[in-house]
Each structure stands twice: as structure tokens, then as C-alpha cells.
Write an enzyme that holds these catalytic residues in place. Structure first.
Site: not given
Ligand code: RB5
Length: 150
Positions: A16, A73, A75, A106, A141
Site C-alpha cells: 500500500d 504496508c 507495519t 519451521h 514442522h
Molecule cells: C495505512 O495507513 C496503514 O494502516 C497500513 O499501511 C498498515 O500499516 C496496516 O496494517
């Protein structure tokens, strides 16, 4: 650092707006290492919804069109949550080389997830390299991951 030899391995990737920069950087490495990469977007920093891109990549891996995927994304959390809704997809959010090694050895992870807002390029490169350079160990595993679908 030495190049990996990915020898035409088919990998689809997506991100994203929070992960697009890191996705583009890691894509150049995958291509340099010889992978056949399909970039499923996004390709700008305009705000988009991460589940749409997770669905493209996880859907393609679940369908058997690609051996592996990579999703980034902000995180890595949302991407991994969405990707793991697809049967046969084992998406792993990896924040260190150790996580990447274990995810492959694993858990036989087939989709690598990372966060573009929580990792620098150097650390992400280590994770990428270790993920694609580690074989699944099988054995006990394999028995354990088989239970995911039981
Ligand atoms: C977008 O702002 C953010 O929520 C997305 O990139 C991500 O971190 C979601 O898990």
C-alpha cells in the site's frame, strides 16, 4: 554482499502507500537475484486500502500461480492478517533476520510481510535475503503446519 540465485523463481509482490517505497527497493534486489517478479501495485504514494493488494498477492499464491509473495504496508500487520485468510497461504510478518529464518525453516512461510514504516532498507534487505535463502526443514514442522487446515 553476495547475490542470491533465485533462478526464475516466480514471486508476486504488493504494497500500500505505506510500503510502496520499500517494495520498489526490494523489487530491484529480487530482480537482480534472478527472480521473475510480478508487481501487483500499488505504484504511488496515493492512499489505498491494503486488503485490496493483499488479496491480489495472496490470491495468486493460493491459486498456485506464484511460489511466493511479498507484501508491505506501514507495519506489515494488516497485510499479514488479510493474506492469512487465503487457504494455503502462510504469511509471516518478519521484523528480523531470525524471524525470517524461522518463518521459512519451521513454518514454510510462502508470503513475506514487512512494514515500510518500521524497518530501514538495510534491515529489510537482510530479512529478504534470509527469507529467500532458507529452506523448510520439514519433519515435525510439516506435521504441525498440516494442522493449519485440519
Ligand atoms: C495505512 O495507513 C496503514 O494502516 C497500513 O499501511 C498498515 O500499516 C496496516 O496494517
Amino acid at each position: 554482499m553476495s547475490k542470491l540465485a533465485l533462478d526464475g523463481k516466480k514471486i508476486c509482490i504488493g504494497a500500500d502507500h505505506g510500503g510502496v517505497q520499500l517494495k520498489d527497493y526490494l523489487k530491484t534486489l529480487l530482480v537482480e537475484w534472478g527472480a521473475q517478479v510480478e508487481d501487483m501495485g500499488t505504484n504511488s504514494e496515493e492512499s489505498v486500502d491494503y486488503p485490496d493488494f493483499a488479496a491480489k498477492v495472496a490470491g495468486a499464491v493460493a491459486a498456485g500461480d506464484f511460489e511466493s509473495g511479498m507484501l508491505i504496508c506501514g507495519t506489515g500487520l494488516g497485510m499479514s492478517m488479510m493474506a492469512n485468510r487465503y487457504k494455503g497461504v502462510r504469511a509471516a510478518l518478519c521484523t528480523s533476520g531470525y524471524m525470517a529464518r524461522m518463518a521459512r525453516a519451521h513454518n514454510d512461510a510462502n508470503v513475506l510481510c514487512m512494514g515500510g514504516r518500521v524497518m530501514g532498507q538495510g534491515e529489510a534487505e537482510d530479512v529478504l535475503r534470509i527469507f529467500f535463502d532458507t529452506e523448510f526443514e520439514g519433519g515435525r514442522h510439516a506435521r504441525r503446519i498440516a494442522k493449519f487446515d485440519q
